[in-house]
Scaffold this motif. Structure first.
Motif, PDB file in Angstrom:
ATOM      1  N   PRO A  83      -6.683  13.642  -7.283  1.00 60.28           N
ATOM      2  CA  PRO A  83      -5.250  13.478  -7.520  1.00 60.28           C
ATOM      3  C   PRO A  83      -4.537  12.512  -6.575  1.00 60.28           C
ATOM      4  CG  PRO A  83      -5.620  15.473  -6.290  1.00 60.28           C
ATOM      5  CD  PRO A  83      -6.983  14.869  -6.558  1.00 60.28           C
ATOM      6  N   ALA A  84      -5.251  11.975  -5.571  1.00 62.12           N
ATOM      7  CA  ALA A  84      -4.565  11.173  -4.555  1.00 62.12           C
ATOM      8  C   ALA A  84      -5.381   9.951  -4.141  1.00 62.12           C
ATOM      9  CB  ALA A  84      -4.274  12.020  -3.323  1.00 62.12           C
ATOM     10  N   ILE A  85      -4.662   8.855  -3.978  1.00 64.92           N
ATOM     11  CA  ILE A  85      -5.213   7.605  -3.457  1.00 64.92           C
ATOM     12  C   ILE A  85      -4.629   7.427  -2.060  1.00 64.92           C
ATOM     13  CG2 ILE A  85      -5.274   5.094  -3.728  1.00 64.92           C
ATOM     14  CD1 ILE A  85      -4.669   5.630  -6.777  1.00 64.92           C
ATOM     15  N   VAL A  86      -5.479   7.123  -1.090  1.00 68.59           N
ATOM     16  CA  VAL A  86      -5.010   6.867   0.276  1.00 68.59           C
ATOM     17  C   VAL A  86      -5.194   5.393   0.575  1.00 68.59           C
ATOM     18  CG1 VAL A  86      -5.379   7.355   2.725  1.00 68.59           C
ATOM     19  CG2 VAL A  86      -5.540   9.212   1.055  1.00 68.59           C
ATOM     20  N   LYS A  87      -4.101   4.762   0.995  1.00 67.01           N
ATOM     21  CA  LYS A  87      -4.127   3.337   1.318  1.00 67.01           C
ATOM     22  C   LYS A  87      -3.529   3.130   2.705  1.00 67.01           C
ATOM     23  CE  LYS A  87      -4.794   0.449  -1.360  1.00 67.01           C
ATOM     24  NZ  LYS A  87      -5.300  -0.407  -2.326  1.00 67.01           N
ATOM     25  N   GLY A  88      -4.099   2.191   3.448  1.00 64.51           N
ATOM     26  CA  GLY A  88      -3.538   1.808   4.732  1.00 64.51           C
ATOM     27  C   GLY A  88      -2.571   0.658   4.535  1.00 64.51           C
ATOM     28  N   LEU A  89      -1.495   0.673   5.289  1.00 67.30           N
ATOM     29  CA  LEU A  89      -0.520  -0.415   5.252  1.00 67.30           C
ATOM     30  C   LEU A  89      -0.480  -1.100   6.614  1.00 67.30           C
ATOM     31  CD1 LEU A  89       2.521   1.196   3.411  1.00 67.30           C
ATOM     32  CD2 LEU A  89       0.849  -0.392   2.484  1.00 67.30           C
ATOM     33  N   ARG A  90      -0.716  -2.413   6.603  1.00 70.71           N
ATOM     34  CA  ARG A  90      -0.686  -3.166   7.851  1.00 70.71           C
ATOM     35  C   ARG A  90       0.699  -3.685   8.179  1.00 70.71           C
ATOM     36  NH1 ARG A  90      -5.569  -6.965   6.044  1.00 70.71           N
ATOM     37  NH2 ARG A  90      -4.180  -6.924   4.279  1.00 70.71           N
ATOM     38  N   ALA A  91       1.424  -4.130   7.154  1.00 76.84           N
ATOM     39  CA  ALA A  91       2.721  -4.770   7.382  1.00 76.84           C
ATOM     40  C   ALA A  91       3.607  -4.557   6.161  1.00 76.84           C
ATOM     41  CB  ALA A  91       2.522  -6.261   7.635  1.00 76.84           C
ATOM     42  N   VAL A  92       4.855  -4.937   6.301  1.00 81.18           N
ATOM     43  CA  VAL A  92       5.807  -4.823   5.198  1.00 81.18           C
ATOM     44  C   VAL A  92       5.313  -5.594   3.981  1.00 81.18           C
ATOM     45  CG1 VAL A  92       8.158  -5.382   4.468  1.00 81.18           C
ATOM     46  CG2 VAL A  92       7.753  -4.427   6.735  1.00 81.18           C
ATOM     47  N   SER A  93       4.661  -6.714   4.210  1.00 80.30           N
ATOM     48  CA  SER A  93       4.152  -7.522   3.090  1.00 80.30           C
ATOM     49  C   SER A  93       3.127  -6.749   2.266  1.00 80.30           C
ATOM     50  CB  SER A  93       3.552  -8.828   3.601  1.00 80.30           C
ATOM     51  OG  SER A  93       2.542  -8.564   4.550  1.00 80.30           O
ATOM     52  N   ASP A  94       2.336  -5.879   2.875  1.00 82.57           N
ATOM     53  CA  ASP A  94       1.406  -5.020   2.142  1.00 82.57           C
ATOM     54  C   ASP A  94       2.176  -4.039   1.256  1.00 82.57           C
ATOM     55  OD1 ASP A  94      -0.801  -6.121   3.386  1.00 82.57           O
ATOM     56  OD2 ASP A  94      -1.171  -4.405   4.700  1.00 82.57           O
ATOM     57  N   ASN A 106       0.610   5.843 -10.838  1.00 80.18           N
ATOM     58  CA  ASN A 106       1.274   7.111 -11.124  1.00 80.18           C
ATOM     59  C   ASN A 106       1.748   7.142 -12.576  1.00 80.18           C
ATOM     60  OD1 ASN A 106       4.029   8.835 -11.090  1.00 80.18           O
ATOM     61  ND2 ASN A 106       2.473   9.701  -9.717  1.00 80.18           N
ATOM     62  N   GLY A 107       2.276   6.038 -13.042  1.00 83.06           N
ATOM     63  CA  GLY A 107       2.737   5.973 -14.425  1.00 83.06           C
ATOM     64  C   GLY A 107       1.607   6.086 -15.430  1.00 83.06           C
ATOM     65  N   LEU A 108       0.439   5.558 -15.091  1.00 86.95           N
ATOM     66  CA  LEU A 108      -0.716   5.609 -15.993  1.00 86.95           C
ATOM     67  C   LEU A 108      -1.368   6.983 -16.028  1.00 86.95           C
ATOM     68  CD1 LEU A 108      -2.493   2.227 -15.146  1.00 86.95           C
ATOM     69  CD2 LEU A 108      -1.344   2.810 -17.297  1.00 86.95           C
ATOM     70  N   SER A 109      -1.357   7.668 -14.881  1.00 89.24           N
ATOM     71  CA  SER A 109      -2.196   8.870 -14.809  1.00 89.24           C
ATOM     72  C   SER A 109      -1.613  10.039 -14.025  1.00 89.24           C
ATOM     73  CB  SER A 109      -3.527   8.502 -14.166  1.00 89.24           C
ATOM     74  OG  SER A 109      -3.307   8.154 -12.802  1.00 89.24           O
ATOM     75  N   GLY A 110      -0.523   9.841 -13.342  1.00 88.95           N
ATOM     76  CA  GLY A 110       0.015  10.899 -12.496  1.00 88.95           C
ATOM     77  C   GLY A 110      -0.622  10.979 -11.120  1.00 88.95           C
ATOM     78  N   VAL A 111      -1.564  10.101 -10.827  1.00 93.26           N
ATOM     79  CA  VAL A 111      -2.204  10.084  -9.510  1.00 93.26           C
ATOM     80  C   VAL A 111      -1.193   9.593  -8.474  1.00 93.26           C
ATOM     81  CG1 VAL A 111      -4.019   9.001  -8.119  1.00 93.26           C
ATOM     82  CG2 VAL A 111      -4.519   9.727 -10.443  1.00 93.26           C
ATOM     83  N   GLU A 112      -1.121  10.298  -7.367  1.00 94.47           N
ATOM     84  CA  GLU A 112      -0.208   9.936  -6.287  1.00 94.47           C
ATOM     85  C   GLU A 112      -0.904   9.014  -5.291  1.00 94.47           C
ATOM     86  OE1 GLU A 112       2.907  10.569  -6.177  1.00 94.47           O
ATOM     87  OE2 GLU A 112       3.112  12.224  -7.594  1.00 94.47           O
ATOM     88  N   THR A 113      -0.125   8.164  -4.647  1.00 98.18           N
ATOM     89  CA  THR A 113      -0.652   7.298  -3.587  1.00 98.18           C
ATOM     90  C   THR A 113       0.027   7.675  -2.284  1.00 98.18           C
ATOM     91  OG1 THR A 113      -1.035   5.475  -5.136  1.00 98.18           O
ATOM     92  CG2 THR A 113      -0.926   4.924  -2.784  1.00 98.18           C
ATOM     93  N   LEU A 114      -0.791   7.888  -1.262  1.00 97.34           N
ATOM     94  CA  LEU A 114      -0.266   8.164   0.071  1.00 97.34           C
ATOM     95  C   LEU A 114      -0.558   6.965   0.957  1.00 97.34           C
ATOM     96  CD1 LEU A 114      -1.635  11.144  -0.971  1.00 97.34           C
ATOM     97  CD2 LEU A 114      -0.024  11.697   0.835  1.00 97.34           C
ATOM     98  N   PHE A 115       0.459   6.510   1.659  1.00 93.99           N
ATOM     99  CA  PHE A 115       0.318   5.367   2.551  1.00 93.99           C
ATOM    100  C   PHE A 115       0.200   5.857   3.984  1.00 93.99           C
ATOM    101  CE2 PHE A 115       2.994   3.523  -0.927  1.00 93.99           C
ATOM    102  CZ  PHE A 115       2.014   2.716  -1.459  1.00 93.99           C
ATOM    103  N   ILE A 116      -0.806   5.349   4.677  1.00 84.59           N
ATOM    104  CA  ILE A 116      -0.987   5.653   6.088  1.00 84.59           C
ATOM    105  C   ILE A 116      -0.777   4.349   6.857  1.00 84.59           C
ATOM    106  CG2 ILE A 116      -2.614   6.367   7.877  1.00 84.59           C
ATOM    107  CD1 ILE A 116      -3.987   8.153   5.870  1.00 84.59           C
ATOM    108  N   PRO A 117       0.163   4.352   7.788  1.00 88.51           N
ATOM    109  CA  PRO A 117       0.343   3.125   8.565  1.00 88.51           C
ATOM    110  C   PRO A 117      -0.881   2.850   9.427  1.00 88.51           C
ATOM    111  CG  PRO A 117       1.800   4.861   9.374  1.00 88.51           C
ATOM    112  CD  PRO A 117       1.063   5.419   8.198  1.00 88.51           C
ATOM    113  N   THR A 118      -1.293   1.621   9.414  1.00 87.98           N
ATOM    114  CA  THR A 118      -2.451   1.212  10.206  1.00 87.98           C
ATOM    115  C   THR A 118      -2.138   1.326  11.691  1.00 87.98           C
ATOM    116  OG1 THR A 118      -3.063  -0.325   8.468  1.00 87.98           O
ATOM    117  CG2 THR A 118      -4.031  -0.713  10.612  1.00 87.98           C
ATOM    118  N   SER A 119      -3.116   1.705  12.445  1.00 87.45           N
ATOM    119  CA  SER A 119      -2.970   1.727  13.892  1.00 87.45           C
ATOM    120  C   SER A 119      -2.567   0.327  14.362  1.00 87.45           C
ATOM    121  CB  SER A 119      -4.304   2.119  14.530  1.00 87.45           C
ATOM    122  OG  SER A 119      -4.299   1.833  15.897  1.00 87.45           O
ATOM    123  N   PRO A 120      -1.627   0.221  15.301  1.00 88.15           N
ATOM    124  CA  PRO A 120      -1.225  -1.106  15.789  1.00 88.15           C
ATOM    125  C   PRO A 120      -2.404  -1.948  16.282  1.00 88.15           C
ATOM    126  CG  PRO A 120       0.253   0.575  16.638  1.00 88.15           C
ATOM    127  CD  PRO A 120      -0.859   1.294  15.928  1.00 88.15           C
TER     128      PRO A 120
END
Length: 159
Positions: A83-94, A106-120
């Motif tokens: 049910p969940a996708i985990v993605k790292g975010l490096r910067a605002v551009s990501d 989410n619109g296609l399947s209801g799967v949620e995405t969780l964003f984890i900020p990348t370690s500096p």
């Protein structure tokens, strides 16, 4: 059982990827690291080599599975009841791109995405940058796990 997927091309896996996977593995019972296959892109490593490297460097987590998939990520999620996708975010551009993908998924399947900020420490890091630095003889030993460094050195011919 709480499941999540960490998708990517992982060509090769970096310490930044590994940081996100490790953090996800503490939040979920099972984490599927999925090498997404893009037939239009020629990677430095084969899909099989990427899988082997990821398995080697995530072995100690105990709850990480590594697979390859060609197609829509949401189809992979449906097939594995994730049910969940985990993605790292490096910067605002990501964020701009990843937000669009999250909303589409989410619109296609209801799967949620969780964003984890990348370690500096890894906010600038990408597989492409690692490959370029290695090609020019630069030291990336602090940016990739040991087995990946060895594999990179065996693959990349320097000018």
């Amino acid at each position: 059982m709480r499941r999540a997927v960490c998708p990517g091309s992982f060509d090769p896996i970096t310490n930044g990827h590994l940081d996100i996977i490790a953090r996800a593995s503490r939040l979920y019972d099972e984490v599927y690291v999925t090498v997404m296959i893009n037939k239009s892109k020629q990677g430095l490593f084969t899909v099989e080599e990427r899988i082997a490297l990821i398995e080697q460097v995530t072995r100690d987590f105990g709850n990480v599975r590594v697979e390859a998939f060609h197609g829509l990520l949401v189809d992979y999620c449906k097939q594995h009841d994730i049910p969940a996708i985990v993605k790292g975010l490096r910067a605002v551009s990501d964020f701009d791109y990843e937000l669009q993908m999250a909303q589409m998924n989410n619109g296609l399947s209801g799967v949620e995405t969780l964003f984890i900020p990348t370690s500096p420490t890894y906010s600038f890091l990408s597989s492409s940058l690692v490959k370029e630095v290695v090609q020019w003889g630069g030291d990336v030993s602090h940016l990739v796990p040991g087995p990946v460094l060895t594999a990179l050195q065996g693959k990349v011919s320097r000018p």
